[in-house]
Design a protein around this motif. Sequence first.
Motif, PDB file in Angstrom:
ATOM      1  N   GLU A  27       1.260 -54.956 -48.871  1.00  0.00           N
ATOM      2  CA  GLU A  27      -0.002 -54.491 -49.092  1.00  0.00           C
ATOM      3  C   GLU A  27       0.751 -55.136 -50.589  1.00  0.00           C
ATOM      4  O   GLU A  27      -0.622 -56.079 -51.581  1.00  0.00           O
ATOM      5  CB  GLU A  27       0.194 -52.737 -50.271  1.00  0.00           C
ATOM      6  N   VAL A  28       1.879 -54.858 -51.611  1.00  0.00           N
ATOM      7  CA  VAL A  28       1.927 -55.980 -53.248  1.00  0.00           C
ATOM      8  C   VAL A  28       3.806 -56.681 -52.149  1.00  0.00           C
ATOM      9  O   VAL A  28       4.392 -55.785 -51.705  1.00  0.00           O
ATOM     10  CB  VAL A  28       2.321 -55.162 -53.842  1.00  0.00           C
ATOM     11  N   GLN A  29       3.461 -57.677 -52.673  1.00  0.00           N
ATOM     12  CA  GLN A  29       4.906 -59.175 -52.493  1.00  0.00           C
ATOM     13  C   GLN A  29       4.907 -59.682 -53.460  1.00  0.00           C
ATOM     14  O   GLN A  29       3.774 -60.018 -53.893  1.00  0.00           O
ATOM     15  CB  GLN A  29       4.702 -59.977 -51.403  1.00  0.00           C
ATOM     16  N   ILE A  30       6.127 -59.325 -53.928  1.00  0.00           N
ATOM     17  CA  ILE A  30       6.868 -60.162 -54.844  1.00  0.00           C
ATOM     18  C   ILE A  30       7.421 -60.620 -54.738  1.00  0.00           C
ATOM     19  O   ILE A  30       8.867 -60.225 -54.928  1.00  0.00           O
ATOM     20  CB  ILE A  30       7.016 -59.656 -56.512  1.00  0.00           C
ATOM     21  N   ARG A  31       7.400 -62.187 -54.811  1.00  0.00           N
ATOM     22  CA  ARG A  31       8.868 -62.843 -54.833  1.00  0.00           C
ATOM     23  C   ARG A  31       9.033 -64.150 -55.632  1.00  0.00           C
ATOM     24  O   ARG A  31       8.448 -64.849 -56.650  1.00  0.00           O
ATOM     25  CB  ARG A  31       8.312 -63.478 -53.507  1.00  0.00           C
ATOM     26  N   ARG A  32       9.948 -64.909 -55.628  1.00  0.00           N
ATOM     27  CA  ARG A  32      10.709 -65.280 -56.693  1.00  0.00           C
ATOM     28  C   ARG A  32      10.079 -67.493 -55.426  1.00  0.00           C
ATOM     29  O   ARG A  32      10.341 -67.338 -54.857  1.00  0.00           O
ATOM     30  CB  ARG A  32      12.156 -66.243 -56.804  1.00  0.00           C
ATOM     31  N   TYR A  33       9.308 -68.401 -56.232  1.00  0.00           N
ATOM     32  CA  TYR A  33       9.333 -69.356 -55.194  1.00  0.00           C
ATOM     33  C   TYR A  33      10.820 -70.184 -55.058  1.00  0.00           C
ATOM     34  O   TYR A  33      11.801 -70.381 -55.944  1.00  0.00           O
ATOM     35  CB  TYR A  33       8.502 -70.018 -56.515  1.00  0.00           C
ATOM     36  N   ALA A  34      10.613 -70.649 -54.373  1.00  0.00           N
ATOM     37  CA  ALA A  34      11.483 -71.532 -53.384  1.00  0.00           C
ATOM     38  C   ALA A  34      10.942 -72.326 -52.746  1.00  0.00           C
ATOM     39  O   ALA A  34      10.669 -72.203 -51.282  1.00  0.00           O
ATOM     40  CB  ALA A  34      12.929 -70.684 -52.326  1.00  0.00           C
ATOM     41  N   ALA A  35      11.319 -74.050 -52.976  1.00  0.00           N
ATOM     42  CA  ALA A  35      10.518 -74.809 -52.136  1.00  0.00           C
ATOM     43  C   ALA A  35      11.153 -75.119 -50.788  1.00  0.00           C
ATOM     44  O   ALA A  35      11.937 -74.691 -50.597  1.00  0.00           O
ATOM     45  CB  ALA A  35      10.995 -76.178 -53.523  1.00  0.00           C
TER      46      ALA A  35
END
Length: 74
Positions: free
Chosen positions: A66-74
């Motif tokens: 429903e809601v997902q918050i993530r730190r970007y990682a290449a």
Amino acid sequence: MTCPLCKHGETAPGTVTVTLQRGESTVILKGVPASVCENCGEYYLDEATTSHVYAIAERAVRDGAEVQIRRYAA
């Protein structure tokens, strides 16, 4: 490069928060590398980063987030 949106600022490397929504799912990615306009703040992602961001969001939607918050990682 001169910002295509405001035509006044120059873009420089930086990081941004990207928010994507589809249906009932919202995906927020923090620390996404981008070219950011010093004047208006508009940002531009390169093709590889865009593809990666969409792939992350697609997985979240497929997993029913429903809601997902993530730190970007290449």
